[in-house]
Design a protein around this motif. Structure first.
Motif, PDB file in Angstrom:
ATOM      1  N   UNK A  53       0.846  -1.203   0.000  1.00 57.16           N
ATOM      2  CA  UNK A  53       0.000   0.000   0.000  1.00 57.16           C
ATOM      3  C   UNK A  53       0.878   1.249   0.000  1.00 57.16           C
ATOM      4  N   UNK A  54       1.926   1.243   0.828  1.00 56.84           N
ATOM      5  CA  UNK A  54       2.831   2.394   0.859  1.00 56.84           C
ATOM      6  C   UNK A  54       3.492   2.591  -0.505  1.00 56.84           C
ATOM      7  N   UNK A  55       3.921   1.504  -1.127  1.00 57.49           N
ATOM      8  CA  UNK A  55       4.533   1.597  -2.460  1.00 57.49           C
ATOM      9  C   UNK A  55       3.554   2.164  -3.477  1.00 57.49           C
ATOM     10  N   UNK A  56       2.301   1.746  -3.389  1.00 60.18           N
ATOM     11  CA  UNK A  56       1.267   2.236  -4.300  1.00 60.18           C
ATOM     12  C   UNK A  56       1.051   3.737  -4.115  1.00 60.18           C
ATOM     13  N   UNK A  57       0.935   4.175  -2.850  1.00 60.24           N
ATOM     14  CA  UNK A  57       0.754   5.606  -2.581  1.00 60.24           C
ATOM     15  C   UNK A  57       1.967   6.405  -3.021  1.00 60.24           C
ATOM     16  N   UNK A  58       3.157   5.888  -2.748  1.00 55.72           N
ATOM     17  CA  UNK A  58       4.382   6.582  -3.139  1.00 55.72           C
ATOM     18  C   UNK A  58       4.408   6.771  -4.658  1.00 55.72           C
ATOM     19  N   UNK A  59       4.030   5.734  -5.394  1.00 54.16           N
ATOM     20  CA  UNK A  59       4.003   5.819  -6.853  1.00 54.16           C
ATOM     21  C   UNK A  59       2.966   6.832  -7.319  1.00 54.16           C
ATOM     22  N   UNK A  60       1.786   6.797  -6.710  1.00 55.16           N
ATOM     23  CA  UNK A  60       0.731   7.746  -7.107  1.00 55.16           C
ATOM     24  C   UNK A  60       1.130   9.189  -6.813  1.00 55.16           C
ATOM     25  N   UNK A  61       1.735   9.419  -5.656  1.00 56.75           N
ATOM     26  CA  UNK A  61       2.175  10.769  -5.306  1.00 56.75           C
ATOM     27  C   UNK A  61       3.268  11.226  -6.267  1.00 56.75           C
ATOM     28  N   UNK A  62       4.224  10.376  -6.540  1.00 57.48           N
ATOM     29  CA  UNK A  62       5.314  10.709  -7.456  1.00 57.48           C
ATOM     30  C   UNK A  62       4.780  11.030  -8.849  1.00 57.48           C
ATOM     31  N   UNK A  63       3.831  10.232  -9.315  1.00 59.80           N
ATOM     32  CA  UNK A  63       3.229  10.462 -10.628  1.00 59.80           C
ATOM     33  C   UNK A  63       2.478  11.793 -10.664  1.00 59.80           C
ATOM     34  N   UNK A  64       1.724  12.087  -9.606  1.00 61.51           N
ATOM     35  CA  UNK A  64       0.968  13.340  -9.550  1.00 61.51           C
ATOM     36  C   UNK A  64       1.907  14.547  -9.561  1.00 61.51           C
ATOM     37  N   UNK A  65       2.988  14.479  -8.795  1.00 56.59           N
ATOM     38  CA  UNK A  65       3.944  15.583  -8.760  1.00 56.59           C
ATOM     39  C   UNK A  65       4.619  15.732 -10.126  1.00 56.59           C
ATOM     40  N   UNK A  66       5.000  14.625 -10.727  1.00 52.58           N
ATOM     41  CA  UNK A  66       5.644  14.664 -12.036  1.00 52.58           C
ATOM     42  C   UNK A  66       4.704  15.235 -13.107  1.00 52.58           C
ATOM     43  N   UNK A  67       3.456  14.801 -13.093  1.00 54.68           N
ATOM     44  CA  UNK A  67       2.482  15.294 -14.067  1.00 54.68           C
ATOM     45  C   UNK A  67       2.197  16.781 -13.872  1.00 54.68           C
ATOM     46  N   UNK A  68       2.155  17.217 -12.628  1.00 56.30           N
ATOM     47  CA  UNK A  68       1.940  18.635 -12.349  1.00 56.30           C
ATOM     48  C   UNK A  68       3.122  19.453 -12.847  1.00 56.30           C
ATOM     49  N   UNK A  69       4.329  18.968 -12.616  1.00 61.13           N
ATOM     50  CA  UNK A  69       5.522  19.657 -13.109  1.00 61.13           C
ATOM     51  C   UNK A  69       5.506  19.740 -14.632  1.00 61.13           C
ATOM     52  N   UNK A  70       5.112  18.661 -15.286  1.00 60.02           N
ATOM     53  CA  UNK A  70       5.038  18.654 -16.759  1.00 60.02           C
ATOM     54  C   UNK A  70       4.003  19.665 -17.252  1.00 60.02           C
ATOM     55  N   UNK A  71       2.873  19.756 -16.561  1.00 56.48           N
ATOM     56  CA  UNK A  71       1.839  20.723 -16.951  1.00 56.48           C
ATOM     57  C   UNK A  71       2.360  22.147 -16.787  1.00 56.48           C
ATOM     58  N   UNK A  72       3.050  22.422 -15.686  1.00 54.84           N
ATOM     59  CA  UNK A  72       3.600  23.757 -15.470  1.00 54.84           C
ATOM     60  C   UNK A  72       4.663  24.088 -16.511  1.00 54.84           C
ATOM     61  N   UNK A  73       5.468  23.115 -16.897  1.00 54.92           N
ATOM     62  CA  UNK A  73       6.468  23.321 -17.934  1.00 54.92           C
ATOM     63  C   UNK A  73       5.805  23.671 -19.265  1.00 54.92           C
ATOM     64  N   UNK A  74       4.727  22.982 -19.581  1.00 56.96           N
ATOM     65  CA  UNK A  74       3.986  23.255 -20.816  1.00 56.96           C
ATOM     66  C   UNK A  74       3.359  24.649 -20.795  1.00 56.96           C
ATOM     67  N   UNK A  75       2.792  25.019 -19.659  1.00 57.34           N
ATOM     68  CA  UNK A  75       2.193  26.355 -19.521  1.00 57.34           C
ATOM     69  C   UNK A  75       3.270  27.425 -19.698  1.00 57.34           C
ATOM     70  N   UNK A  76       4.427  27.223 -19.062  1.00 57.98           N
ATOM     71  CA  UNK A  76       5.522  28.194 -19.180  1.00 57.98           C
ATOM     72  C   UNK A  76       5.981  28.323 -20.633  1.00 57.98           C
ATOM     73  N   UNK A  77       6.046  27.223 -21.348  1.00 62.10           N
ATOM     74  CA  UNK A  77       6.454  27.256 -22.759  1.00 62.10           C
ATOM     75  C   UNK A  77       5.437  28.029 -23.606  1.00 62.10           C
ATOM     76  N   UNK A  78       4.154  27.807 -23.351  1.00 65.38           N
ATOM     77  CA  UNK A  78       3.110  28.534 -24.085  1.00 65.38           C
ATOM     78  C   UNK A  78       3.177  30.034 -23.791  1.00 65.38           C
ATOM     79  N   UNK A  79       3.423  30.377 -22.525  1.00 66.26           N
ATOM     80  CA  UNK A  79       3.531  31.789 -22.157  1.00 66.26           C
ATOM     81  C   UNK A  79       4.762  32.429 -22.799  1.00 66.26           C
ATOM     82  N   UNK A  80       5.864  31.696 -22.860  1.00 67.14           N
ATOM     83  CA  UNK A  80       7.071  32.207 -23.508  1.00 67.14           C
ATOM     84  C   UNK A  80       6.814  32.445 -24.997  1.00 67.14           C
ATOM     85  N   UNK A  81       6.094  31.539 -25.638  1.00 69.07           N
ATOM     86  CA  UNK A  81       5.754  31.718 -27.063  1.00 69.07           C
ATOM     87  C   UNK A  81       4.895  32.966 -27.265  1.00 69.07           C
ATOM     88  N   UNK A  82       3.907  33.156 -26.400  1.00 69.61           N
ATOM     89  CA  UNK A  82       3.039  34.332 -26.505  1.00 69.61           C
ATOM     90  C   UNK A  82       3.838  35.616 -26.261  1.00 69.61           C
TER      91      UNK A  82
END
Length: 106
Positions: A53-82
């Motif tokens: 269960x701990x491994x499952x939660x750790x993976x889910x938390x890591x994935x959520x943080x990674x996906x959020x970072x990727x979304x912020x990176x994409x937003x920053x790139x779009x803002x830089x283009x604009x």
């Protein structure tokens, strides 16, 4: 001539995205104050942390943080283009009576 308000807004949002991304990278989760623990792992035994269960939660938390970072990176790139579009069009400063100067209420 006045600062292009759209460019000012883009830069302000881009700055906030950068701050959010930095905060996400530095985030250390803490336990709820109601548990009396100072960090998320206080009082947890090795058996709990090595459970499936701990491994499952750790993976889910890591994935959520990674996906959020990727979304912020994409937003920053779009803002830089604009931002670059406005700069390349020579519209950093605009006439106070222009449509650009009236944004977003124009």
């Amino acid at each position: 001539m006045v600062d292009n308000p759209k460019l000012v807004a883009i830069r302000a949002i881009k700055s906030q995205v950068g701050t959010s991304q930095s905060n996400l990278g530095a985030w250390t989760p803490t336990s709820s104050a109601s548990t009396g623990a100072s960090t998320i792992d206080d009082g947890l035994t090795e058996d709990v942390w090595t459970s499936p269960v701990a491994d499952d939660y750790r993976t889910k938390i890591s994935t959520a943080v990674s996906n959020t970072d990727a979304a912020l990176t994409s937003i920053a790139a779009d803002l830089t283009s604009a931002e670059n579009e406005i700069i390349e069009a020579g519209l950093e400063d605009v006439d106070p009576d222009s449509e650009e100067a009236k944004w977003p209420n124009g």
